[in-house]
Design a protein around this motif. Structure first.
Motif, short mmCIF file in Angstrom:
data_model
loop_
_atom_site.label_atom_id
_atom_site.label_comp_id
_atom_site.label_asym_id
_atom_site.label_seq_id
_atom_site.Cartn_x
_atom_site.Cartn_y
_atom_site.Cartn_z
N VAL A 24 124.14 -8.80 -15.05
CA VAL A 24 123.10 -8.71 -14.93
C VAL A 24 122.40 -9.12 -13.59
O VAL A 24 123.24 -9.96 -13.03
N VAL A 25 121.46 -8.25 -13.36
CA VAL A 25 121.27 -8.80 -11.72
C VAL A 25 119.57 -8.70 -11.78
O VAL A 25 118.92 -8.80 -13.19
N LYS A 85 127.43 -19.41 -11.39
CA LYS A 85 126.39 -19.58 -12.00
C LYS A 85 125.87 -20.67 -10.91
O LYS A 85 125.02 -21.52 -10.43
N SER A 86 126.75 -20.98 -9.42
CA SER A 86 125.90 -21.46 -7.85
C SER A 86 125.13 -20.67 -7.79
O SER A 86 124.28 -20.91 -6.46
N VAL A 87 124.55 -19.28 -7.60
CA VAL A 87 123.94 -18.97 -6.62
C VAL A 87 122.28 -18.51 -7.86
O VAL A 87 122.78 -18.47 -8.83
N ALA A 118 122.30 -18.83 -12.06
CA ALA A 118 121.46 -19.76 -12.41
C ALA A 118 120.17 -19.72 -13.55
O ALA A 118 119.99 -19.75 -14.41
N ALA A 119 119.47 -18.13 -13.10
CA ALA A 119 118.65 -17.31 -13.87
C ALA A 119 119.19 -17.10 -15.11
O ALA A 119 118.54 -16.88 -16.24
N THR A 120 120.68 -16.45 -14.72
CA THR A 120 120.72 -15.51 -16.17
C THR A 120 121.56 -16.58 -17.17
O THR A 120 121.39 -16.41 -18.24
N GLN A 121 121.79 -18.17 -16.70
CA GLN A 121 122.51 -19.01 -18.00
C GLN A 121 121.02 -19.15 -17.82
O GLN A 121 121.06 -19.81 -19.40
#
Length: 272
Positions: A206-207, A162-164, A168-171
């Protein structure tokens, strides 16, 4: 010789001297102009050389490597060296004093880590955008068609930390869909997450779309609507403590140029 004749003679001599001075000045001016125009096109001050160090988000690896070849061909005597990785780690390294001439981040938030410390030479500019996609095993054996399918029991799913930016976008996408997902691992950059699927250590990840495209037939991509709510802007900026600032700025110009945008577009990046 009469007084009138002497006066006429002096006038002629003065006119001749003036004409000679004017001719000399004209010749010097012409010579200076010629040297100046030649210097503008090939002066040593305009010629780039030496090593150019670029810190860039892992998802830019393929397209930036292509641009490196073009840059070095256009500027003989230069060598572009990259450090690819998670944007947050790269930003931390720059703030810690790691030598670099330019920084290309995968989100404004990670770029802000550097600008807040006064590390950029000018305001960063967005040069591309990127969207998420689900990477599955070739042939999509689990028939994944949505984010919800990743929540099924027994599925090995990998996410970026989540720090990258990709994490963050996936979240954001998960929040938009109202889903909760527990991955088997969180990876420090998008390439590491994708590689888990390539090595068949995970069923899906998820990329970014660009990474799915770069992987070719090693994975299969699955689009999902929530990705539209989690598009990342990629900013780029020259750095204040650059060792080779002119070359760093020139590389940024190439990235932002029409040709640079074509390379990035072919890799799957969206226009800014």
């Amino acid at each position: 010789m009469t007084r009138s004749a002497r006066r006429n003679r002096r006038m002629l001599q003065a006119s001749g001297a003036s004409a000679a001075v004017l001719l000399a000045l004209s010749a010097c001016s012409s010579s200076d102009s010629g040297d100046g125009s030649g210097g503008d096109s090939g002066s040593s001050s305009d010629k780039l050389s030496g090593e150019v160090t670029v810190f860039a988000a892992a998802s830019l690896k393929e397209s930036f490597t292509t641009l490196k070849k073009k840059f070095e061909k256009e500027h003989p005597g230069t060598k572009v060296t990259f450090s690819f990785g998670g944007s947050d780690s790269l930003a931390a390294s720059i703030n810690g004093g790691a030598p670099a001439d330019a920084f290309a981040a995968a989100s404004p938030k990670t770029m802000k880590m550097v600008t807040d410390k006064g590390g950029t030479d000018g305001k960063p500019s967005t040069f591309v955008r990127n969207e998420l996609e689900i990477a599955t095993l070739p042939g999509n054996p689990d028939k994944v068609s949505s984010l919800k399918d990743l929540t099924k029991s027994g599925k090995k799913v990998v996410l970026c930390d989540k720090s990258v930016p990709c994490g963050a976008a996936t979240q954001k996408a998960l929040d938009a869909s109202g889903l909760k997902l527990t991955p088997v691992s969180y990876e420090q950059d998008v390439k590491a997450a994708l590689n888990k699927v390539v090595l068949k250590e995970a069923d899906s990840a998820v990329v970014y779309k660009t990474d799915v495209k770069a992987a070719g037939d090693k994975v299969e991509g699955v689009e999902f609507p929530e990705s539209a709510k989690a598009v990342n802007d990629y900013p780029i900026a020259p750095l204040k403590n650059a060792k080779n600032p002119d070359a760093g700025k020139a590389f940024i110009e190439l990235v932002r140029s029409g040709e640079g945008q074509k390379v990035l577009g072919r890799a799957g990046f969206l226009k800014p």
